[in-house]
Write a protein that holds these residues in place. Structure first.
Motif, PDB file in Angstrom:
ATOM      1  N   TRP A 187       0.849  -1.141  -0.003  1.00  0.00           N
ATOM      2  CA  TRP A 187       0.005   0.087   0.116  1.00  0.00           C
ATOM      3  C   TRP A 187       1.027   1.171  -0.060  1.00  0.00           C
ATOM      4  CZ3 TRP A 187      -4.530  -1.698  -1.386  1.00  0.00           C
ATOM      5  CH2 TRP A 187      -4.771  -3.147  -0.906  1.00  0.00           C
ATOM      6  N   GLY A 188       1.780   1.115  -0.868  1.00  0.00           N
ATOM      7  CA  GLY A 188       2.778   2.592  -1.053  1.00  0.00           C
ATOM      8  C   GLY A 188       3.441   2.877   0.217  1.00  0.00           C
ATOM      9  N   GLY A 189       3.733   1.778   1.247  1.00  0.00           N
ATOM     10  CA  GLY A 189       4.609   1.891   2.218  1.00  0.00           C
ATOM     11  C   GLY A 189       3.775   2.729   3.482  1.00  0.00           C
ATOM     12  N   ILE A 190       2.457   2.949   3.220  1.00  0.00           N
ATOM     13  CA  ILE A 190       1.789   3.620   4.466  1.00  0.00           C
ATOM     14  C   ILE A 190       1.065   3.000   5.147  1.00  0.00           C
ATOM     15  CG2 ILE A 190       0.630   5.858   5.030  1.00  0.00           C
ATOM     16  CD1 ILE A 190       1.432   6.844   2.323  1.00  0.00           C
ATOM     17  N   ALA A 191       1.116   2.771   6.296  1.00  0.00           N
ATOM     18  CA  ALA A 191       0.003   2.049   7.206  1.00  0.00           C
ATOM     19  C   ALA A 191      -1.309   2.725   7.221  1.00  0.00           C
ATOM     20  CB  ALA A 191       0.475   1.987   8.503  1.00  0.00           C
ATOM     21  N   ALA A 192      -2.225   1.964   7.318  1.00  0.00           N
ATOM     22  CA  ALA A 192      -3.884   2.427   7.206  1.00  0.00           C
ATOM     23  C   ALA A 192      -4.215   2.949   8.350  1.00  0.00           C
ATOM     24  CB  ALA A 192      -4.533   1.286   6.731  1.00  0.00           C
ATOM     25  N   PHE A 193      -4.938   3.774   8.255  1.00  0.00           N
ATOM     26  CA  PHE A 193      -6.001   4.706   9.213  1.00  0.00           C
ATOM     27  C   PHE A 193      -7.273   4.468   8.889  1.00  0.00           C
ATOM     28  CE2 PHE A 193      -7.898   8.378  11.161  1.00  0.00           C
ATOM     29  CZ  PHE A 193      -7.458   8.409  12.363  1.00  0.00           C
TER      30      PHE A 193
END
Length: 561
Positions: free
Chosen positions: A294-300
């Protein structure tokens, strides 16, 4: 995939991340009670009856009649009942002038008067910042530090205020980019009213010069809403000060959304806890799950795969929740309608809306009865009845750590969800005071879990895979002011240094989870997350320093028996 009863899967999906070219947020730091005396009563005097003697006639001399001296005993001395002290009036709430001072930059600053202005909060509707170079003198002020950082593209600022009152707002601006009038024009509104229209900083004072706009506004609903409406290009702001025009009652300390026990792992400070022997390796295993997806970003998870919460009154009508066999067990599990009867007499409001996503999580909390229900895959049928694939109830939740009796509950680890999610109220306040629920992609396989979990849906055979229930934290010595991240990531990082995360579920992304806005949207027509996030939820965690995560030992904090 077959699943065990004690290993529930709570699927979690996240939209693909389209990383924009926008600059993300830069680094950011961080009665005496009177007594009433009653005087002693005076002792009553003793009553004495005198001796009485009768004279006999002279001719007769009868035996002498002795009249005994009669003395009445005085009653035992009694102290009078103490007078009732007058009812004590509840002390009036302490009052003080309310003040909020924030800057658009990522670090706290101190002005020449010695007052602290806090770094950009998540309640300021911009995730970007720009800087006027340190070598540039900002005209018309001796407090350059307040104007040096600006938040381009700002759309709002929300301030939780303690009382119905009138507040004075001072807005600080300095143009950092444009040089000609008319290139940046915007309006400022507060509480739905236009306060200043056609603000053109360059036209008013020129580039790299301080420009203040001040107004007063009454607030009656507990929150001051300031809006920036762009006319030409985007709005900017450098700092905002809000001060009540008269002393107001100090706000009460915020209370947890669900009152679990005071010694719950959700509230414990783990900043000084020891680390697992494989902390470095386990942290690296988690980091790969973030950077490789996911583009290296964790989900919020603000809009889906989160948790819908309802606190109900004692009078709420109770219903039976039907069992929905979405996992094809082929039978009705025990304990739902017999024994503890987890699915019986549940006070679900008829208007309740579960969270969006296939998990359809729903929490019901009856504070007066001290009971909490969590349900998974919750649906309302056409006839108005409710059904759920799984769930459970915690009795005496205020004495409970936040753990369902195995194998009940809605999370894969068997932990209560609400105490670990980021609630709407605390996001508005800009502060998280508890451990946070964390879903990961590869938790350790099902036989390996850690307290406070009592089960898992993990599948990874990697010896360094994090266990469900395992607690992790962000390095508490890390200087957050030196790391570029969004204000949302910064707020979460601050909580992660003190309270950490608890690995609670397996999912399609590493994700922190929020309270669903569906309940508020059903009441108001507006999802609150629309007005709280300054960008897409899948970019909210951009910049979070996962490479500095530390892992605590298995079963850390488990009570000794």
């Amino acid at each position: 995939m077959s699943r065990r009863l004690t290993a529930l899967t709570c699927g979690l999906a996240v939209l693909p991340v389209f990383v924009s070219g926008a600059v993300i947020a830069e680094a950011a730091p961080r009665s005496t009670v009177g007594t009433v005396s009653v005087s002693a009563a005076t002792k009553p005097a003793k009553k004495v009856v005198k001796k009485s003697t009768k004279k006999t006639p002279a001719k007769k001399t009868p035996p002498k009649k002795v009249v005994k001296k009669v003395v009445k005993k005085a009653p035992a001395t009694k102290k009078p009942a103490p007078k009732k002290a007058p009812a004590k009036k509840a002390p009036a709430p302490a009052k003080a002038v309310f003040t909020s001072r924030v800057v658009a930059g990522p670090a706290d600053v101190t002005d020449r008067a010695g007052r602290t202005w806090t770094r950009r909060p998540a309640t300021l509707g911009s995730w970007r910042s720009s800087t006027i170079d340190a070598g540039v003198d900002i005209a018309r002020t001796s407090d350059d530090v307040l104007y040096r950082k600006t938040a381009p593209g700002v759309r709002w600022h929300r301030v939780e205020v303690p009382a119905k009152a009138t507040y004075k707002v001072r807005m600080l601006f300095a143009e950092s980019y444009f040089s000609a009038p008319g290139q940046r024009v915007f309006d400022v509104r507060a509480e739905g009213r236009l306060m200043r229209g056609g603000i053109d900083i360059v036209k008013a004072v020129g580039k790299h010069a301080a420009h203040d706009v001040t107004f007063t506004v009454p607030v009656s609903d507990g929150r001051l809403d300031i809006e920036f409406v762009a006319k030409t290009d985007t709005a900017i702001v450098s700092a905002i000060e809000v001060v009540s025009t008269a002393p107001v009652a100090k706000p009460a300390a915020p209370q947890p959304k669900v009152a679990v026990s005071k010694d719950s792992f959700y509230h414990s400070d783990i900043s000084k806890a020891p680390l697992a022997t494989n902390s470095k390796e386990a942290s690296a295993h988690l980091l790969r799950q973030v950077t490789d997806n996911w583009g290296g970003i964790a989900a919020f998870n603000a809009y889906r795969y989160n948790n819908s919460f309802y606190e109900v009154p004692a009078t709420q009508r109770k219903v039976r929740v039907n069992f929905y066999d979405c996992q094809r067990k082929g039978h009705v599990p025990g304990g739902l309608y017999d024994g503890a009867k987890h699915f019986v007499d549940v006070p679900i409001p008829p208007h309740a809306v579960p969270a969006t996503g296939t998990d359809k999580q729903l929490t019901i909390y009856d504070r007066s009865a001290d009971k909490l229900w969590d349900f998974w895959v919750t649906e309302k049928s056409a006839d108005g009845s409710w059904r759920a694939c799984w769930g459970g109830r915690i009795d005496d939740v205020s004495k409970n750590q936040g753990i369902f009796p195995a194998p009940y509950g809605a999370t894969a680890a068997g932990l209560a969800m609400t105490p670990g999610v980021i609630s709407i109220d605390e996001f508005r306040r800009g502060r998280i005071d508890h451990a946070m629920y964390l879903a990961i992609i590869e938790p350790a396989k099902w036989a390996n879990f850690s307290w406070p979990a009592n089960r898992t849906d993990g599948h990874s055979a990697d010896p360094n895979a994090l266990m469900e229930g395992q607690r992790i934290r962000l390095d508490p010595t890390l200087d957050l002011s030196r790391i570029a991240m969004t204000p949302v990531a910064r707020m979460i990082a601050e909580a992660a240094q003190k309270y950490g995360f608890v690995v609670t579920d397996r999912a399609g992304a590493v994700a922190v989870v929020t309270e669903s806005g569906n309940a508020e949207k059903a009441r108001t027509g507006v999802n609150p997350w629309d007005g709280m996030l300054a960008g897409p939820d899948y970019q909210a965690m951009q910049g979070f320093p996962w490479e500095h995560i530390q892992v605590l030992p298995k079963d850390y904090g488990k009570p000794r028996r």
